[in-house]
Design a protein around this motif. Structure first.
Motif, mmCIF file in Angstrom:
data_model
loop_
_atom_site.group_PDB
_atom_site.id
_atom_site.type_symbol
_atom_site.label_atom_id
_atom_site.label_comp_id
_atom_site.label_asym_id
_atom_site.label_seq_id
_atom_site.Cartn_x
_atom_site.Cartn_y
_atom_site.Cartn_z
ATOM 1 N N ILE A 1 0.849 -1.183 0.000
ATOM 2 C CA ILE A 1 0.000 0.000 0.000
ATOM 3 C C ILE A 1 0.891 1.241 0.000
ATOM 4 O O ILE A 1 1.743 1.401 0.889
ATOM 5 N N ALA A 2 0.683 2.123 -0.969
ATOM 6 C CA ALA A 2 1.482 3.338 -1.081
ATOM 7 C C ALA A 2 0.918 4.481 -0.246
ATOM 8 O O ALA A 2 1.675 5.327 0.238
ATOM 9 N N ASN A 3 -0.379 4.525 -0.072
ATOM 10 C CA ASN A 3 -1.027 5.590 0.677
ATOM 11 C C ASN A 3 -0.633 5.465 2.150
ATOM 12 O O ASN A 3 -0.979 4.489 2.808
ATOM 13 N N GLU B 1 -5.653 -1.835 -2.485
ATOM 14 C CA GLU B 1 -4.752 -2.207 -3.575
ATOM 15 C C GLU B 1 -5.414 -1.967 -4.931
ATOM 16 O O GLU B 1 -4.781 -1.457 -5.867
ATOM 17 N N ARG B 2 -6.696 -2.337 -5.042
ATOM 18 C CA ARG B 2 -7.417 -2.128 -6.304
ATOM 19 C C ARG B 2 -7.537 -0.643 -6.618
ATOM 20 O O ARG B 2 -7.389 -0.236 -7.769
ATOM 21 N N ILE B 3 -7.818 0.160 -5.598
ATOM 22 C CA ILE B 3 -7.924 1.607 -5.817
ATOM 23 C C ILE B 3 -6.588 2.154 -6.303
ATOM 24 O O ILE B 3 -6.546 2.948 -7.247
ATOM 25 N N GLU B 4 -5.506 1.722 -5.695
ATOM 26 C CA GLU B 4 -4.191 2.199 -6.122
ATOM 27 C C GLU B 4 -3.833 1.704 -7.513
ATOM 28 O O GLU B 4 -3.195 2.419 -8.288
ATOM 29 N N ASP B 5 -4.253 0.502 -7.845
ATOM 30 C CA ASP B 5 -3.963 -0.065 -9.161
ATOM 31 C C ASP B 5 -4.809 0.589 -10.256
ATOM 32 O O ASP B 5 -4.290 1.010 -11.286
ATOM 33 N N VAL C 1 -11.526 4.604 3.786
ATOM 34 C CA VAL C 1 -10.794 4.293 2.561
ATOM 35 C C VAL C 1 -11.121 5.323 1.479
ATOM 36 O O VAL C 1 -10.216 5.877 0.836
ATOM 37 N N ALA C 2 -12.393 5.594 1.278
ATOM 38 C CA ALA C 2 -12.786 6.567 0.256
ATOM 39 C C ALA C 2 -12.132 7.917 0.528
ATOM 40 O O ALA C 2 -11.552 8.541 -0.380
ATOM 41 N N SER C 3 -12.186 8.376 1.752
ATOM 42 C CA SER C 3 -11.607 9.666 2.114
ATOM 43 C C SER C 3 -10.092 9.669 1.946
ATOM 44 O O SER C 3 -9.520 10.630 1.435
ATOM 45 N N ALA C 4 -9.441 8.582 2.355
ATOM 46 C CA ALA C 4 -7.981 8.496 2.254
ATOM 47 C C ALA C 4 -7.498 8.603 0.815
ATOM 48 O O ALA C 4 -6.388 9.066 0.557
#
Length: 113
Positions: free
Chosen positions: A3-5, A40-44, A93-96
């Protein structure tokens, strides 16, 4: 995938559920894994708008729908308090990831728990 965030990487998912003996840790751990996969999916995918985000959260919600059976089999379940805790994690998660205007209900619209 790491996770990068940094806000997400430093977050303890489902802490309240781990702290409550009603919820078996091994099943809560599966819920934590669902949330991490969502990140992970959001970052991808890097969704460009809320509709694209909701597609990703819908898939994670479906995983939680299946996980509820695991909770029940372990003598527990996703009840009112747990539902709120899980929904709070979806909002986090959405906010982050910058989706501060995400609709709380839409994030988990497909839930049956």
């Amino acid at each position: 995938m790491q996770i990068a965030n940094q806000q997400v990487a430093g977050h303890t998912f489902l802490r309240q559920m781990y702290d409550d003996s009603y919820f078996p840790d091994h099943v809560v751990g599966q819920g934590k894994a669902i949330l991490l996969r969502l990140c992970e999916r959001i970052e991808d995918v890097q969704p460009s708008d809320l509709e694209a985000l909701y597609v990703l959260t819908e898939a994670a919600t479906e995983e939680f729908n299946l996980l509820d059976m695991e909770f029940v089999a372990a003598g527990s379940g996703i009840e009112t308090v747990a539902r709120e805790w899980i929904c709070d994690e979806f909002r986090f998660v959405a906010s982050a990831y910058g989706f501060t205007d995400a609709n709380a209900e839409a994030l988990t619209a497909g839930r049956d728990w």
